[in-house]
Design a protein around this motif. Structure first.
Motif, mmCIF file in Angstrom:
data_model
loop_
_atom_site.group_PDB
_atom_site.id
_atom_site.type_symbol
_atom_site.label_atom_id
_atom_site.label_comp_id
_atom_site.label_asym_id
_atom_site.label_seq_id
_atom_site.Cartn_x
_atom_site.Cartn_y
_atom_site.Cartn_z
ATOM 1 N N ARG A 81 0.853 -1.184 0.000
ATOM 2 C CA ARG A 81 0.000 0.000 0.000
ATOM 3 C C ARG A 81 0.885 1.227 0.000
ATOM 4 O O ARG A 81 1.723 1.412 0.870
ATOM 5 C CB ARG A 81 -0.907 0.006 1.234
ATOM 6 C CG ARG A 81 -1.781 1.240 1.368
ATOM 7 C CD ARG A 81 -2.787 1.329 0.230
ATOM 8 N NE ARG A 81 -3.490 2.610 0.266
ATOM 9 C CZ ARG A 81 -4.711 2.786 -0.171
ATOM 10 N NH1 ARG A 81 -5.380 1.771 -0.683
ATOM 11 N NH2 ARG A 81 -5.280 3.955 -0.117
ATOM 12 N N VAL A 84 -1.401 7.918 -1.055
ATOM 13 C CA VAL A 84 -1.933 8.791 -2.104
ATOM 14 C C VAL A 84 -2.535 10.019 -1.438
ATOM 15 O O VAL A 84 -2.933 9.978 -0.277
ATOM 16 C CB VAL A 84 -2.988 8.090 -2.998
ATOM 17 C CG1 VAL A 84 -2.333 6.999 -3.821
ATOM 18 C CG2 VAL A 84 -4.129 7.523 -2.191
ATOM 19 N N ASN A 89 -7.413 8.801 -6.115
ATOM 20 C CA ASN A 89 -6.270 7.989 -6.540
ATOM 21 C C ASN A 89 -6.152 6.681 -5.766
ATOM 22 O O ASN A 89 -5.176 5.953 -5.917
ATOM 23 C CB ASN A 89 -4.976 8.783 -6.397
ATOM 24 C CG ASN A 89 -4.918 9.935 -7.361
ATOM 25 O OD1 ASN A 89 -5.388 9.833 -8.494
ATOM 26 N ND2 ASN A 89 -4.372 11.044 -6.922
ATOM 27 N N ASP A 90 -7.148 6.372 -4.942
ATOM 28 C CA ASP A 90 -7.104 5.165 -4.128
ATOM 29 C C ASP A 90 -6.934 3.898 -4.966
ATOM 30 O O ASP A 90 -6.248 2.973 -4.567
ATOM 31 C CB ASP A 90 -8.371 5.069 -3.276
ATOM 32 C CG ASP A 90 -8.341 3.889 -2.346
ATOM 33 O OD1 ASP A 90 -7.414 3.806 -1.520
ATOM 34 O OD2 ASP A 90 -9.227 3.021 -2.464
ATOM 35 N N TRP A 91 -7.531 3.865 -6.127
ATOM 36 C CA TRP A 91 -7.507 2.675 -6.989
ATOM 37 C C TRP A 91 -6.093 2.245 -7.363
ATOM 38 O O TRP A 91 -5.850 1.073 -7.615
ATOM 39 C CB TRP A 91 -8.324 2.917 -8.258
ATOM 40 C CG TRP A 91 -7.718 3.966 -9.135
ATOM 41 C CD1 TRP A 91 -7.940 5.315 -9.076
ATOM 42 C CD2 TRP A 91 -6.781 3.772 -10.183
ATOM 43 N NE1 TRP A 91 -7.197 5.980 -10.014
ATOM 44 C CE2 TRP A 91 -6.464 5.050 -10.723
ATOM 45 C CE3 TRP A 91 -6.156 2.660 -10.725
ATOM 46 C CZ2 TRP A 91 -5.567 5.231 -11.768
ATOM 47 C CZ3 TRP A 91 -5.261 2.848 -11.777
ATOM 48 C CH2 TRP A 91 -4.983 4.120 -12.277
ATOM 49 N N LYS A 92 -5.150 3.172 -7.409
ATOM 50 C CA LYS A 92 -3.793 2.811 -7.828
ATOM 51 C C LYS A 92 -2.801 2.703 -6.665
ATOM 52 O O LYS A 92 -1.607 2.582 -6.873
ATOM 53 C CB LYS A 92 -3.272 3.798 -8.857
ATOM 54 C CG LYS A 92 -3.102 5.214 -8.361
ATOM 55 C CD LYS A 92 -2.599 6.106 -9.482
ATOM 56 C CE LYS A 92 -2.422 7.529 -9.008
ATOM 57 N NZ LYS A 92 -1.911 8.383 -10.072
ATOM 58 N N ALA A 93 -3.310 2.699 -5.435
ATOM 59 C CA ALA A 93 -2.433 2.724 -4.269
ATOM 60 C C ALA A 93 -2.045 1.341 -3.762
ATOM 61 O O ALA A 93 -1.135 1.216 -2.956
ATOM 62 C CB ALA A 93 -3.095 3.507 -3.143
ATOM 63 N N THR A 94 -2.720 0.284 -4.206
ATOM 64 C CA THR A 94 -2.425 -1.062 -3.701
ATOM 65 C C THR A 94 -1.985 -1.980 -4.833
ATOM 66 O O THR A 94 -2.609 -2.023 -5.878
ATOM 67 C CB THR A 94 -3.666 -1.661 -3.007
ATOM 68 O OG1 THR A 94 -4.061 -0.791 -1.947
ATOM 69 C CG2 THR A 94 -3.372 -3.037 -2.439
ATOM 70 N N ARG A 95 -0.891 -2.687 -4.576
ATOM 71 C CA ARG A 95 -0.381 -3.682 -5.528
ATOM 72 C C ARG A 95 -0.401 -5.043 -4.853
ATOM 73 O O ARG A 95 -0.295 -5.156 -3.641
ATOM 74 C CB ARG A 95 1.042 -3.339 -5.946
ATOM 75 C CG ARG A 95 1.129 -2.019 -6.667
ATOM 76 C CD ARG A 95 2.544 -1.717 -7.075
ATOM 77 N NE ARG A 95 2.603 -0.369 -7.596
ATOM 78 C CZ ARG A 95 3.635 0.426 -7.483
ATOM 79 N NH1 ARG A 95 4.724 0.000 -6.881
ATOM 80 N NH2 ARG A 95 3.609 1.638 -7.988
#
Length: 108
Positions: A81, A84, A89-95
């Motif tokens: 995590r 952001v 921009n939450d959608w791109k904060a977790t890998r």
């Protein structure tokens, strides 16, 4: 990654070594828990890394297996995590990913 001794409750600490370039290796602290081997022969575990060089946290969960050759392997899945600035921009904060770790002998 270096994991220190696991205490009687299954708590451990360690250091995770990350090299983004060939020039410098960064060290980040980790803390985790595992089921004790005397209760389970191939224990499950989890640990968290607080990255010292970024605004990210990674959690790992997995299991320690012992292969037919007697060698230990940690099979993990992880979530990273990143910070952001806003909810848009939450959608791109977790890998999400996987790692496999093999025990290495300590070098003197």
């Amino acid at each position: 990654m270096t994991i220190m001794n696991v205490n009687a409750k299954g708590v451990f600490t360690g250091i995770y070594y990350m090299s983004a370039t060939m020039k410098k290796t960064e060290e980040s602290p980790l803390q985790g828990f595992q089921h004790l081997p005397n209760l389970l022969s191939q224990p499950t575990f989890g640990f968290t890394i607080h990255w010292s060089f970024s605004d990210s946290i990674t959690v790992f969960t997995g299991q320690c297996f012992v292969g037919d050759d007697g060698k230990e392997v940690l099979k993990t899945m992880w979530l990273l995590r990143s910070h952001v600035e806003n909810i848009k921009n939450d959608w791109k904060a977790t890998r999400v990913g996987v790692n496999v770790f093999n025990r290495q002998q300590l070098q003197e």
